[in-house]
Structures are given as C-alpha cells and as structure tokens.
Motif scaffolding. Structure first.
Motif, PDB file in Angstrom:
ATOM      1  N   ASP A  50       0.693  -1.154   0.122  1.00 31.53           N
ATOM      2  CA  ASP A  50      -0.025   0.030   0.017  1.00 31.53           C
ATOM      3  C   ASP A  50       0.966   1.287   0.102  1.00 31.53           C
ATOM      4  O   ASP A  50       0.625   2.248  -0.790  1.00 31.53           O
ATOM      5  CB  ASP A  50      -0.762  -0.049   1.287  1.00 31.53           C
ATOM      6  CG  ASP A  50      -1.734   1.319   1.121  1.00 31.53           C
ATOM      7  OD1 ASP A  50      -2.401   1.784   0.378  1.00 31.53           O
ATOM      8  OD2 ASP A  50      -1.408   2.071   2.392  1.00 31.53           O
ATOM      9  N   CYS A  78      -4.614   5.845   0.099  1.00 31.47           N
ATOM     10  CA  CYS A  78      -5.729   4.952  -0.018  1.00 31.47           C
ATOM     11  C   CYS A  78      -6.771   5.875   0.703  1.00 31.47           C
ATOM     12  O   CYS A  78      -6.744   6.586   1.401  1.00 31.47           O
ATOM     13  CB  CYS A  78      -5.344   3.471   0.622  1.00 31.47           C
ATOM     14  SG  CYS A  78      -4.737   3.880   2.083  1.00 31.47           S
ATOM     15  N   ILE A  86     -14.796  -2.588   1.474  1.00 28.25           N
ATOM     16  CA  ILE A  86     -14.054  -3.654   1.223  1.00 28.25           C
ATOM     17  C   ILE A  86     -14.056  -4.791   2.206  1.00 28.25           C
ATOM     18  O   ILE A  86     -13.915  -5.793   1.975  1.00 28.25           O
ATOM     19  CB  ILE A  86     -12.291  -3.075   1.265  1.00 28.25           C
ATOM     20  CG1 ILE A  86     -12.163  -2.266  -0.089  1.00 28.25           C
ATOM     21  CG2 ILE A  86     -11.492  -3.979   1.728  1.00 28.25           C
ATOM     22  CD1 ILE A  86     -10.790  -1.683  -0.109  1.00 28.25           C
ATOM     23  N   GLN A  96     -10.784 -12.306  -2.851  1.00 27.41           N
ATOM     24  CA  GLN A  96     -10.424 -12.259  -4.608  1.00 27.41           C
ATOM     25  C   GLN A  96     -11.413 -11.280  -5.270  1.00 27.41           C
ATOM     26  O   GLN A  96     -11.370 -10.490  -6.326  1.00 27.41           O
ATOM     27  CB  GLN A  96     -10.431 -13.405  -5.167  1.00 27.41           C
ATOM     28  CG  GLN A  96      -9.265 -14.368  -4.479  1.00 27.41           C
ATOM     29  CD  GLN A  96      -9.463 -14.898  -3.271  1.00 27.41           C
ATOM     30  OE1 GLN A  96     -10.403 -14.710  -2.883  1.00 27.41           O
ATOM     31  NE2 GLN A  96      -8.722 -15.829  -2.925  1.00 27.41           N
ATOM     32  N   TYR A  99     -10.483  -7.497  -5.146  1.00 24.95           N
ATOM     33  CA  TYR A  99      -9.643  -7.038  -5.904  1.00 24.95           C
ATOM     34  C   TYR A  99     -10.237  -7.060  -7.388  1.00 24.95           C
ATOM     35  O   TYR A  99      -9.866  -6.268  -8.232  1.00 24.95           O
ATOM     36  CB  TYR A  99      -8.281  -7.584  -5.964  1.00 24.95           C
ATOM     37  CG  TYR A  99      -7.529  -7.168  -4.493  1.00 24.95           C
ATOM     38  CD1 TYR A  99      -7.145  -6.138  -4.398  1.00 24.95           C
ATOM     39  CD2 TYR A  99      -7.675  -8.023  -3.476  1.00 24.95           C
ATOM     40  CE1 TYR A  99      -6.553  -5.646  -3.127  1.00 24.95           C
ATOM     41  CE2 TYR A  99      -7.202  -7.424  -2.036  1.00 24.95           C
ATOM     42  CZ  TYR A  99      -6.525  -6.221  -2.154  1.00 24.95           C
ATOM     43  OH  TYR A  99      -6.041  -5.832  -0.846  1.00 24.95           O
ATOM     44  N   ILE A 102     -12.268  -3.734  -7.717  1.00 29.91           N
ATOM     45  CA  ILE A 102     -11.328  -2.533  -7.826  1.00 29.91           C
ATOM     46  C   ILE A 102     -10.751  -2.497  -9.035  1.00 29.91           C
ATOM     47  O   ILE A 102     -10.645  -1.224  -9.702  1.00 29.91           O
ATOM     48  CB  ILE A 102     -10.256  -2.706  -6.533  1.00 29.91           C
ATOM     49  CG1 ILE A 102     -10.478  -2.673  -5.247  1.00 29.91           C
ATOM     50  CG2 ILE A 102      -8.886  -1.739  -7.039  1.00 29.91           C
ATOM     51  CD1 ILE A 102      -9.568  -2.649  -4.092  1.00 29.91           C
ATOM     52  N   LEU A 103     -10.225  -3.560  -9.625  1.00 28.53           N
ATOM     53  CA  LEU A 103      -9.918  -3.584 -10.864  1.00 28.53           C
ATOM     54  C   LEU A 103     -10.695  -2.838 -12.130  1.00 28.53           C
ATOM     55  O   LEU A 103     -10.403  -1.891 -12.880  1.00 28.53           O
ATOM     56  CB  LEU A 103      -9.506  -4.986 -11.573  1.00 28.53           C
ATOM     57  CG  LEU A 103      -8.080  -5.329 -10.987  1.00 28.53           C
ATOM     58  CD1 LEU A 103      -7.835  -6.784 -11.198  1.00 28.53           C
ATOM     59  CD2 LEU A 103      -6.748  -4.596 -11.518  1.00 28.53           C
ATOM     60  N   PHE A 222      -1.703 -10.448  -8.060  1.00 26.54           N
ATOM     61  CA  PHE A 222      -2.562 -11.203  -7.525  1.00 26.54           C
ATOM     62  C   PHE A 222      -1.997 -12.065  -6.318  1.00 26.54           C
ATOM     63  O   PHE A 222      -2.100 -13.322  -6.113  1.00 26.54           O
ATOM     64  CB  PHE A 222      -2.914 -12.152  -8.541  1.00 26.54           C
ATOM     65  CG  PHE A 222      -3.618 -11.557  -9.888  1.00 26.54           C
ATOM     66  CD1 PHE A 222      -4.293 -10.175  -9.581  1.00 26.54           C
ATOM     67  CD2 PHE A 222      -3.587 -12.000 -11.003  1.00 26.54           C
ATOM     68  CE1 PHE A 222      -4.918  -9.473 -10.658  1.00 26.54           C
ATOM     69  CE2 PHE A 222      -4.332 -11.273 -12.159  1.00 26.54           C
ATOM     70  CZ  PHE A 222      -4.800 -10.049 -11.960  1.00 26.54           C
ATOM     71  N   PRO A 227      -8.213 -12.741  -9.136  1.00 24.28           N
ATOM     72  CA  PRO A 227      -9.463 -11.870  -8.824  1.00 24.28           C
ATOM     73  C   PRO A 227     -10.722 -12.675  -9.373  1.00 24.28           C
ATOM     74  O   PRO A 227     -10.898 -13.371 -10.360  1.00 24.28           O
ATOM     75  CB  PRO A 227      -9.398 -10.607  -9.597  1.00 24.28           C
ATOM     76  CG  PRO A 227      -8.255 -11.111 -10.794  1.00 24.28           C
ATOM     77  CD  PRO A 227      -7.460 -12.080 -10.298  1.00 24.28           C
ATOM     78  N   GLY A 283      -5.064  -2.785  -7.643  1.00 26.45           N
ATOM     79  CA  GLY A 283      -5.818  -3.850  -7.788  1.00 26.45           C
ATOM     80  C   GLY A 283      -4.948  -5.047  -8.375  1.00 26.45           C
ATOM     81  O   GLY A 283      -4.910  -6.031  -7.869  1.00 26.45           O
ATOM     82  N   ASN A 286      -2.824  -6.137  -5.461  1.00 20.97           N
ATOM     83  CA  ASN A 286      -3.507  -6.148  -4.221  1.00 20.97           C
ATOM     84  C   ASN A 286      -3.509  -5.182  -2.926  1.00 20.97           C
ATOM     85  O   ASN A 286      -3.117  -5.494  -2.003  1.00 20.97           O
ATOM     86  CB  ASN A 286      -3.148  -7.463  -3.553  1.00 20.97           C
ATOM     87  CG  ASN A 286      -3.970  -8.616  -4.599  1.00 20.97           C
ATOM     88  OD1 ASN A 286      -3.508  -9.870  -4.332  1.00 20.97           O
ATOM     89  ND2 ASN A 286      -4.893  -8.383  -5.392  1.00 20.97           N
TER      90      ASN A 286
END
Length: 427
Positions: A50, A78, A86, A96, A99, A102-103, A222, A227, A283, A286
């Motif tokens: 992060d 963030c 989340i 999973q 993310y 998020i993608l 990942f 995901p 994303g 992660n």
C-alpha cells in the motif's frame, strides 16, 4: 547555496510530505487486514504494498502528459471511503472479489474521465470552496482523536497525550512565527521530530517494529489469488471511486488556487485518468483505491513550497518505504499524539484554503449563503452523528457514512437547483 545543500533541503521537504500522510496511509490496511482476518504475513504485505503504491499513484498524478496526470503538487493515498465496502465485500464474497471489483472500478474511472470532466460547470467557486472547507472541518476530529491517543485507546485523553500533541502544535506555530526561509518551510517536520523526541522521555517511542520488519518486500501480482468478478461488489467499488473523484475535484481546485493555476476540463480529465490508472495498478498487486490526501494540501499552504520536484521526491520515498519495510517501520515509531498535533495545523489550513476560495464569491446572494450553510452543516452533522443514517440500506453507506461525501453532494445538488441558469448557460 551549494547543490548538496539544495538536495538536502529538497529531501527534507519531501520527507515532510511523507510524514504528513503516512499515518493515514497505514491505518487503512491495518483496519481492513484486522477486520477480514489476515495473517501477520499477509498484513505485512498489505501495508508494504500500500505504501509503495501510494508513491506510484502520486508520481502518476504529478507527471502531466497528454493522457493522464494533473501536474499539481498533489499526494495520493488510499481512500478511507473504501474501508467499509472492502470489509463487507471480503466478508460477504471473498478477498479475491475485492480486487476484481477494484480492477473494474479503476477501468471505469479511466473510461468515464472525459465525461466526468465535462461536469466542471457543476463545480463553480461556491461549490469547490464549500467542498474544500468541508474536507478540512470533517477531518479535524481525526486529528483530535489521534492527539488524544487514538480512538478507543485505554489512555485516550491522558495528560501526557495532550502534552505531546499540543507541544507538537506549539513547536510548529513558533517555527512559523519566528523562523525564516527553509526552517519555516519544514515547520511540520520540525514539529514532528520535536514531539517525537519529547515522547521518548515518556517511553512512548517504540522501536520494536523496526527490529521486526524485513529489509526487502517485493510486490506480487494477485498476491491473494486470482480476482473474482461479481456485479454488486463492482457497482459498490465503482461508487466508491466516483465519490473519491468528487473529493479529489475539490482538492484539485484548492491546489489550483494555491498555485495560481486555472483548472479546466482537460486538467480534470487527466487527473481522473491518473486516479483510474492508480486504482488499476493497485488492484493488480492487491493494494487499494487511491485518492488525493487533503493534509498535504494544508502542508503546501503552510510551507509555501509548491514545486513538483518535492512531490516527486515524496513519491519516490514512498516507493522505497514500501520496498524496504524496515525503513518504513521507522515512521511507525512516531506516537499518534504527535501526528495529531501536526494534523491540527494541516487540516486547519485546508479549512482556511476553502474559506479563501469562498471569499471570491458573492455572499450577498442568499442562495450562495444557503449552499455554504446547509452543505457545511450536513458534512459536519454526519461527522458528529455518524449513525444518523444507520437504519437506511447498507448499500447506501458509501455515501451516507461520510461527512465529506454528504456535504459535497449537498453543495453540488443545491448549486444545481439555485444556480440552474448559470449551469445551463455558463458565462
């Protein structure tokens, strides 16, 4: 001034930005990781990645090119708006799925950036000034909670916490009042260092995280697995991303005011795209969705240093901190009350920036007075009484649980109603 001296000053100014946002950036993965039951190893990865991605997102936003980047001295971290969604998605579906959503939300932000940027007419000074003021006001409780020792802490409000927090604030104010030049520009950094030294005499500086942290931590695509994609989580995270864009819009205009740069639709489009790209990259490895950090706007206002070079340095520092957790852990040794004392000054300057923006509008018009009054009241009300909308559907909590979001949306809607003609036919 020698080149070596200049480099030291630039590094100090960059470090000041990192320290200003670090606590806010770290707290999100800590809250999320603990809430969804991550192992210590997974939580360590989440924090490190992060921080690294905060740096990447910041650099993407500062680097202005034909496709993306607003080119303003903005620091990204963030978004707190994403914390609740989340946790809910992870517990109801899977991490999973978090993310995957998020993608897709990042991709949607990139795609809608040209459309969203055309809504600039909905953000006249009465709206942007109100939004910036709301951001500062609604974040002030965060500063005071940290100053008191952290919400829920056993020693919340203890005299030693208050001493450290207000001593840090006093150091900052004394430096701003009496120091000149470079020392004046790094007043926040000096306050944090001085407060931490004072805290060490009370045994409140913990070096254990530095000893326990590893030297190298590489990102992994990942890390939590392949995901997954589900409609409701995707819609939820897309709403989170759009809400963040509204908040970022206010920050962009505040920085435009501070740097004397007029923000137009093309600037907003590149800024939104940069946020979308940051969300996608986050994303993939992660991390989290990213948005502008208001405390750094206050820092720029206090220091008067607006050079993009300083923000690039801060971004690079964040990347290094993410890759080398042992260095990053050193910032965790700074006690919360010290950070809280510094935040009072920074968030206070955000409020001042908003008031300055509002000084350019005609407050003799009752409509403008009402927009400011009701919007600020709504933002502050939701912040002070966070459970007021708790009986509404949980799907609305992304909007109703945030004073910034509620106040900002109120300002946008009220302006659209009261100043409808100027929106349809802008001058």
């Amino acid at each position: 001034m020698t080149e070596k001296t200049s480099n030291v000053k630039d590094l100090s100014l960059g470090l000041q930005h990192v320290l200003a946002m670090y606590a806010g950036a770290v707290i999100v993965p800590l809250i999320v990781g603990n809430a969804i039951g991550l192992t210590p190893t997974q939580l360590t990865y989440l924090i490190a990645i992060d921080i690294m991605m905060c740096g990447v997102a910041t650099i993407l936003q500062v680097w202005k090119n034909k496709f993306s980047g607003i080119g303003l001295p903005v620091v990204l971290g963030c978004t707190f708006t994403a914390v609740g969604p989340i946790i809910n998605i992870a517990n109801s579906y899977s991490i999973q799925s978090v993310y995957g959503s998020i993608l897709i939300s990042g991709l949607i932000v990139v795609l809608i950036a040209p459309i969203f940027s055309k809504l600039i007419r909905f953000f006249p000074p009465v709206v942007t000034g109100t939004v910036v003021t709301i951001i500062g006001i609604t974040l002030m409780p965060v500063a005071f909670n940290d100053l008191a020792g952290g919400q829920g802490a056993e020693d919340f409000g203890a005299p030693v916490n208050l001493l450290l927090g207000f001593s840090t604030l006093i150091i900052i104010l004394l430096i701003l009042k009496f120091a000149k030049g470079f020392l004046n520009a790094i007043a926040i950094l000096c306050g944090i260092v001085g407060g931490t030294i004072l805290a060490s005499f009370f045994g409140m500086v913990d070096f254990a995280p530095i000893k326990e942290a590893s030297w190298l931590h590489l990102p992994q695509v990942f890390y939590f697995g392949k995901p997954e994609f589900h409609i409701l989580p995707i819609l939820t995270m897309t709403l989170v991303a759009v809400v963040s864009l509204v908040e970022s819009t206010g920050v962009y205009f505040a920085l435009g005011e501070i740097t004397k740069k007029k923000i137009d639709g093309h600037d907003l489009k590149r800024g939104y795209r940069a946020e979308g790209l940051a969300i996608i990259l986050g994303g993939l490895v992660n991390a989290f969705p990213y948005t502008t950090f208001s405390q750094n706007v206050g820092l720029i206002q206090i220091s008067g240093v607006r050079k993009l070079k300083i923000i690039y340095i801060a971004g690079i520092m964040l990347v290094i901190l993410g890759l080398v957790p042992k260095i990053g852990a050193a910032t965790l040794a700074i006690p919360g009350p010290v950070i809280g004392g510094a935040m009072i000054a920074m968030f206070g300057m955000v409020i001042s920036a908003g008031i300055k923006m509002l000084s350019h509008i005609n407050l003799q018009r009752q409509e403008n007075m009402l927009i400011v009054a009701i919007s600020v009241g709504m933002g502050l009300g939701v912040t002070v009484v966070p459970d007021i909308f708790s009986s509404l559907p949980a799907s609305l909590s992304v909007i109703t649980s945030s004073g910034i979001v509620m106040g900002s949306l109120t300002a946008i809607v009220m302006n659209a109603i009261f100043n409808f003609k100027s929106i349809i036919k802008p001058e």
